[in-house]
Design an enzyme around this catalytic site. Structure first.
Site, PDB file in Angstrom:
ATOM      1  N   CYS A 270       0.819  -1.217   0.000  1.00 52.70           N
ATOM      2  CA  CYS A 270       0.000   0.000   0.000  1.00 52.70           C
ATOM      3  C   CYS A 270       0.851   1.264   0.000  1.00 52.70           C
ATOM      4  O   CYS A 270       0.435   2.299  -0.545  1.00 52.70           O
ATOM      5  CB  CYS A 270      -0.938   0.001   1.203  1.00 52.70           C
ATOM      6  SG  CYS A 270      -2.161  -1.335   1.174  1.00 52.70           S
ATOM      7  N   VAL A 271       2.024   1.183   0.633  1.00 49.31           N
ATOM      8  CA  VAL A 271       2.879   2.373   0.712  1.00 49.31           C
ATOM      9  C   VAL A 271       4.182   2.174  -0.059  1.00 49.31           C
ATOM     10  O   VAL A 271       5.121   2.950   0.098  1.00 49.31           O
ATOM     11  CB  VAL A 271       3.187   2.720   2.186  1.00 49.31           C
ATOM     12  CG1 VAL A 271       1.936   3.239   2.872  1.00 49.31           C
ATOM     13  CG2 VAL A 271       3.744   1.517   2.944  1.00 49.31           C
TER      14      VAL A 271
END
Length: 301
Positions: A270-271
């Site tokens: 996600c990051v």
């Protein structure tokens, strides 16, 4: 009523003779759908592999048929004899033994119909050597053009409600694909990686582990790069503009813990967060990274 093998054969032969004696003058509309020609045989193999394989075997039979007709050393009777002896590739069955007609039969009841005539009266037109070319052409046309018209029109209408098609005309197909799908063939250089990748928490741009990672990424093949992006970001392509427009940027941190060279990298997709152990060599790093990119599933890390 159950047909015996002989009665079924006689019934089929009567339909063959009837079809050969008939003249089918009605044809489908010559107007091609707006998406005609977009899909090709490679798409056909992907979407309908079994039918594509079967039509491929019919293509082989067509070539054998052409070879017989073009053999000037054979008399008409000898040519007919050879044609009658032609069988499907890898089988002893003749084409007529399949008892097929000019119809498309879907692979599932979910489509809402059991069969569809490929031409007017197709249910009464048996497939044979004399019309095999037309059958192949109509089958492919139905699967790639006419048979998916309603679905493609629905897609077009739905897309138009989200993004007006009048605005699409300013882009070339290549430009529009780039906008929608990003960089489908990931491309980056050593400078790109050094400028747009962030080493943190144990790594700096001068760390041997980080430098080894950058060199491994530069040396990766196209498919390996796509696998790495899928592993690290959750998407196998880059946005337009490449790494410079990846948001958030790819971050590389040092993964602590026991295991040494046996430890595998892990990620927070996600990051875009890559947790990379400090390996003893570039070769080990490459091996462990490629191993990780081929793994499937989610794990706590």
């Amino acid at each position: 009523y159950v047909m015996t093998k002989n009665s079924h054969k006689q019934w089929y032969q009567r339909r063959v003779r009837a079809s050969e004696a008939s003249s089918y003058t009605n044809t489908r509309s010559n107007q091609l759908p707006w998406f005609s020609g977009i899909l090709n045989n490679e798409d056909f193999i992907t979407t309908n592999p079994y039918l594509a394989k079967f039509l491929g075997s019919l293509d082989v039979l067509i070539e054998q048929k052409k070879a017989v007709f073009s053999d000037s050393s054979l008399s008409d009777s000898q040519k007919q004899e050879k044609l009658n002896s032609l069988t499907l590739p890898g089988s002893k069955a003749r084409l007529e033994d399949l008892c097929l007609f000019f119809q498309f039969t879907p692979s599932s009841k979910v489509y809402g119909y059991a069969e569809f005539d490929l031409k007017p009266g197709g249910g009464n037109i048996p497939l044979s050597l004399h019309n095999i070319e037309e059958y192949c052409d109509l089958s492919r046309s139905f699967c790639l053009d006419t048979g998916i018209r309603r679905q493609m029109e629905a897609f077009k209408a739905g897309f138009n409600t989200v993004f007006s098609l009048c605005h699409v005309r300013m882009f070339t197909p290549q430009e529009f694909r780039l906008l929608l799908c990003g960089e489908m063939s990931p491309d980056w250089s050593l400078n790109d990686l050094l400028e747009y990748t962030e080493p943190k928490f144990g790594y700096t741009r001068d760390s041997p582990g980080f430098i080894n990672l950058v060199e491994v990424l530069v040396e990766m093949s196209g498919p390996e790069r796509k696998n790495f992006l899928q592993f690290a970001t959750g998407c196998s392509s880059l946005p337009p503009g490449g790494l410079a427009n990846l948001n958030p940027r790819l971050t590389v941190v040092r993964k602590e813990g026991e295991g040494g060279d046996a430890c595998l990298p892990s990620v927070n997709t996600c990051v875009h967060y890559l947790k990379l152990p400090e390996y003893s060599s570039k070769e080990v790093l490459r091996e462990r990274l490629l191993q990780s990119t081929q793994e499937k599933g989610f794990h706590l890390n």
